[in-house]
Enzyme design. Sequence first.
Site, PDB file in Angstrom:
ATOM      1  N   ASP A  16     -34.330 -11.368 -18.504  1.00  0.00           N
ATOM      2  CA  ASP A  16     -33.416 -11.768 -17.427  1.00  0.00           C
ATOM      3  C   ASP A  16     -34.243 -12.265 -16.236  1.00  0.00           C
ATOM      4  OD1 ASP A  16     -34.043  -9.532 -15.513  1.00  0.00           O
ATOM      5  OD2 ASP A  16     -33.285  -8.324 -17.163  1.00  0.00           O
TER       6      ASP A  16
ATOM      7  N   HIS B 130     -42.188 -11.929 -22.658  1.00  0.00           N
ATOM      8  CA  HIS B 130     -41.278 -12.135 -23.790  1.00  0.00           C
ATOM      9  C   HIS B 130     -40.323 -13.307 -23.579  1.00  0.00           C
ATOM     10  CE1 HIS B 130     -41.968  -7.698 -25.162  1.00  0.00           C
ATOM     11  NE2 HIS B 130     -42.911  -8.514 -25.581  1.00  0.00           N
TER      12      HIS B 130
ATOM     13  N   CYS C 112     -32.938 -32.259 -26.038  1.00  0.00           N
ATOM     14  CA  CYS C 112     -34.047 -31.893 -25.153  1.00  0.00           C
ATOM     15  C   CYS C 112     -34.141 -32.933 -24.040  1.00  0.00           C
ATOM     16  CB  CYS C 112     -35.342 -31.859 -25.961  1.00  0.00           C
ATOM     17  SG  CYS C 112     -36.835 -31.741 -24.959  1.00  0.00           S
TER      18      CYS C 112
ATOM     19  N   ASN D 285     -38.793  -8.063 -19.697  1.00  0.00           N
ATOM     20  CA  ASN D 285     -37.377  -8.445 -19.626  1.00  0.00           C
ATOM     21  C   ASN D 285     -37.214  -9.958 -19.627  1.00  0.00           C
ATOM     22  OD1 ASN D 285     -36.838  -5.710 -19.421  1.00  0.00           O
ATOM     23  ND2 ASN D 285     -36.969  -5.758 -17.188  1.00  0.00           N
TER      24      ASN D 285
ATOM     25  N   LEU E  52     -37.433   6.830 -16.260  1.00  0.00           N
ATOM     26  CA  LEU E  52     -36.277   7.717 -16.204  1.00  0.00           C
ATOM     27  C   LEU E  52     -36.638   9.106 -16.734  1.00  0.00           C
ATOM     28  CD1 LEU E  52     -33.349   7.628 -15.287  1.00  0.00           C
ATOM     29  CD2 LEU E  52     -32.701   6.935 -17.599  1.00  0.00           C
TER      30      LEU E  52
ATOM     31  N   TYR F 234     -27.649 -15.272 -27.883  1.00  0.00           N
ATOM     32  CA  TYR F 234     -28.385 -15.527 -26.635  1.00  0.00           C
ATOM     33  C   TYR F 234     -27.521 -16.227 -25.588  1.00  0.00           C
ATOM     34  CZ  TYR F 234     -32.573 -13.665 -28.669  1.00  0.00           C
ATOM     35  OH  TYR F 234     -33.481 -12.802 -29.236  1.00  0.00           O
TER      36      TYR F 234
ATOM     37  N   GLY G 111     -40.013   1.736 -16.233  1.00  0.00           N
ATOM     38  CA  GLY G 111     -38.872   1.550 -17.130  1.00  0.00           C
ATOM     39  C   GLY G 111     -39.223   1.075 -18.526  1.00  0.00           C
ATOM     40  N   THR G 112     -40.329   1.583 -19.051  1.00  0.00           N
ATOM     41  CA  THR G 112     -40.745   1.143 -20.386  1.00  0.00           C
ATOM     42  C   THR G 112     -40.654   2.271 -21.398  1.00  0.00           C
ATOM     43  OG1 THR G 112     -43.058   1.624 -19.922  1.00  0.00           O
ATOM     44  CG2 THR G 112     -42.290  -0.600 -19.473  1.00  0.00           C
TER      45      THR G 112
HETATM   46 ZN   LIG Z   1     -38.290 -31.986 -26.809  1.00  0.00          ZN
END
Ligand SMILES: [Zn+2]
Length: 231
Positions: free
Chosen positions: A90, A105, A132, A88, A198, A52, A171-172
């Site tokens: 992003d 998500h 944190c 997405n 697409l 990630y 776009g799915t």
């Molecule tokens: Zn925390």
Amino acid sequence: MKIVVLTGAGISAESGVPTFRDADGLWEGHRVEDVASPDAFDLQPSVVHRFYDARRAAIAGVAPNPAHLALARLEERLGDDLLVVTQNIDDLHERAGSTRIVHMHGELRSALCRACRTRTPWTDDLGDYPPCPRCGVSELRPDVVWFGEVPYEMDRIFEALYEADLFVAIGTSGVVYPAAAFVQFAAGGGARSVELNLVASDVSGDFDESRAGPAGQLVPAWVDEVLAGEL
Ligand SMILES: [Zn+2]
């Protein structure tokens, strides 16, 4: 007119968001599915963080495309009558100017604390186990929804779908859920539905209308039609 738009990987792919998959479908020898689960994070947190962290770093090098920009233009006109739900992780919709957006998500540029559950905007790496900002415990994980976890804000999404006059999926392709469930739910509330993809997807038949082509061309044209009152 109230509109709900669902966007998927296809719209980001046109901006060049890397998939981090080798030709054999693997990332550093791992199946992507195997680094996107709570179990993987418990077993190999450094591997999951590296995956990630790389994706988070990569999105800094891409830019929104005309499809993202067109949806931001639509929001300028519709305001609260438009909700963009994206699969997405992003931030290309935000960088294009969208503000009314649900990341079902999760988001690459957010960290979730496993100790206090606080979600914090995050642009740096997580693989060096920073504390944190809220509670000080070094239990931050990517704020993304993994296999087996419940997507964010589903109540808000289904409420918006029920109230919608128009549901548009962009776009799915290949992802039968949630597009298939969303289009049926929206139709139950009386909404028309449009697919912009697409290629025709497996669930194209569920939509009132389906258009095939690049999102960067289809979405601006569709937004122009909406703004001209043609839909
Ligand atoms: Zn925390």
